[in-house]
Design a protein around this motif. Structure first.
Motif, PDB file in Angstrom:
ATOM      1  N   CYS A 158      -0.208  -4.703   4.385  1.00  0.00           N
ATOM      2  CA  CYS A 158       1.182  -5.648   4.066  1.00  0.00           C
ATOM      3  C   CYS A 158       0.966  -6.597   5.513  1.00  0.00           C
ATOM      4  N   CYS A 213       6.112  -4.697   5.447  1.00  0.00           N
ATOM      5  CA  CYS A 213       7.087  -3.912   4.414  1.00  0.00           C
ATOM      6  C   CYS A 213       8.056  -3.364   5.422  1.00  0.00           C
ATOM      7  N   GLN A 261       2.164   2.811   7.099  1.00  0.00           N
ATOM      8  CA  GLN A 261       0.913   3.623   6.961  1.00  0.00           C
ATOM      9  C   GLN A 261       0.341   3.060   6.740  1.00  0.00           C
ATOM     10  N   CYS A 262      -0.141   1.602   6.624  1.00  0.00           N
ATOM     11  CA  CYS A 262      -1.255   1.309   6.286  1.00  0.00           C
ATOM     12  C   CYS A 262      -1.972   0.346   5.806  1.00  0.00           C
ATOM     13  N   GLY A 263      -1.358  -0.466   6.925  1.00  0.00           N
ATOM     14  CA  GLY A 263      -1.482  -2.279   7.355  1.00  0.00           C
ATOM     15  C   GLY A 263      -1.590  -3.117   5.943  1.00  0.00           C
ATOM     16  N   GLY A 270       0.518  -0.791  -0.149  1.00  0.00           N
ATOM     17  CA  GLY A 270       0.338   0.233   0.071  1.00  0.00           C
ATOM     18  C   GLY A 270       0.558   1.545   0.150  1.00  0.00           C
ATOM     19  N   CYS A 271       1.170   2.089   1.141  1.00  0.00           N
ATOM     20  CA  CYS A 271       2.052   2.836   1.672  1.00  0.00           C
ATOM     21  C   CYS A 271       4.071   1.967   1.265  1.00  0.00           C
ATOM     22  N   GLY A 272       4.068   1.229   2.114  1.00  0.00           N
ATOM     23  CA  GLY A 272       5.712   0.708   1.834  1.00  0.00           C
ATOM     24  C   GLY A 272       6.308   1.762   2.722  1.00  0.00           C
TER      25      GLY A 272
HETATM   26  S1  FES Z   1       1.962  -1.207   2.992  1.00  0.00           S
HETATM   27 FE1  FES Z   1       1.428   0.340   3.965  1.00  0.00          FE
HETATM   28  S2  FES Z   1       2.076  -0.550   6.421  1.00  0.00           S
HETATM   29 FE2  FES Z   1       3.347  -2.556   4.851  1.00  0.00          FE
END
Ligand code: FES
Ligand code: FES
Length: 162
Positions: free
Chosen positions: A46, A58, A42-44, A37-39
């Motif tokens: 992964c 990530c 910050q988004c969960g 998602g964000c790498g």
């Molecule tokens: S890809 Fe968003 S928290 Fe890991």
């Protein structure tokens, strides 16, 4: 070379120790349930489970995982034979686009494994690291409640005399 256990199988991985687990799962092992998602943590999207705890893959380098037990969504069941958490999400039609759902299911699984009696407030608090841009939050909560209730009913059945 790192050795880790993924979904109950011991696997040797050749990626460098600073490679994020998410890249290893998706690019080396073909385990695509965990999403990028964000790498940035910050988004969960992964999220996987490492030794019983929900972890953001990530931002988790391979080098920290030597000898640890990793579970991904593929370890909870398959499209043909979904596990209890997956069945609950299907029953509640909790996914809209579905991108956030694998990570949510993994964190929910880790929570119920740790605390089978988690309250709705505890479930909400636990899910704070997860973003769902589709806004299917209430269905997600219902799905986790369903998974929890079914798990408790099964445990009660197992305890009751035949
Ligand atoms: S890809 Fe968003 S928290 Fe890991
Ligand atoms: S279902 Fe689309 S982001 Fe959550």
């Amino acid at each position: 070379m790192s050795n880790l256990t993924i979904n109950e199988k011991t696997i040797s991985v050749s990626a460098s120790p600073d490679t994020p687990l998410l890249y290893v799962l998706r690019d080396e092992l073909g385990l695509n349930a965990a999403k990028y998602g964000c790498g940035l943590g910050q988004c969960g999207a992964c999220t996987v489970i490492v030794d019983g705890a929900a972890v953001l893959s990530c931002v988790t380098p391979l080098g920290l995982l030597e000898g640890r037990r990793v579970t991904t969504l593929e370890g909870l069941g398959s499209a043909d034979a979904p596990g209890p958490m997956q069945r609950a999400f299907i029953a509640e039609q909790a996914a809209q686009c579905g991108f956030c759902i694998p990570g949510v299911m993994m964190r929910a699984q880790a929570l119920l494994d740790r605390n089978p009696n988690a309250t709705d407030a505890a479930i909400r608090a636990e899910l704070q690291p997860h973003l769902c841009r589709c806004g299917t939050h209430m269905r997600i909560l219902r799905a986790i409640r369903r998974a929890s209730d079914e798990r408790k009913a099964k445990a009660a059945d197992a305890r009751s005399p035949q």
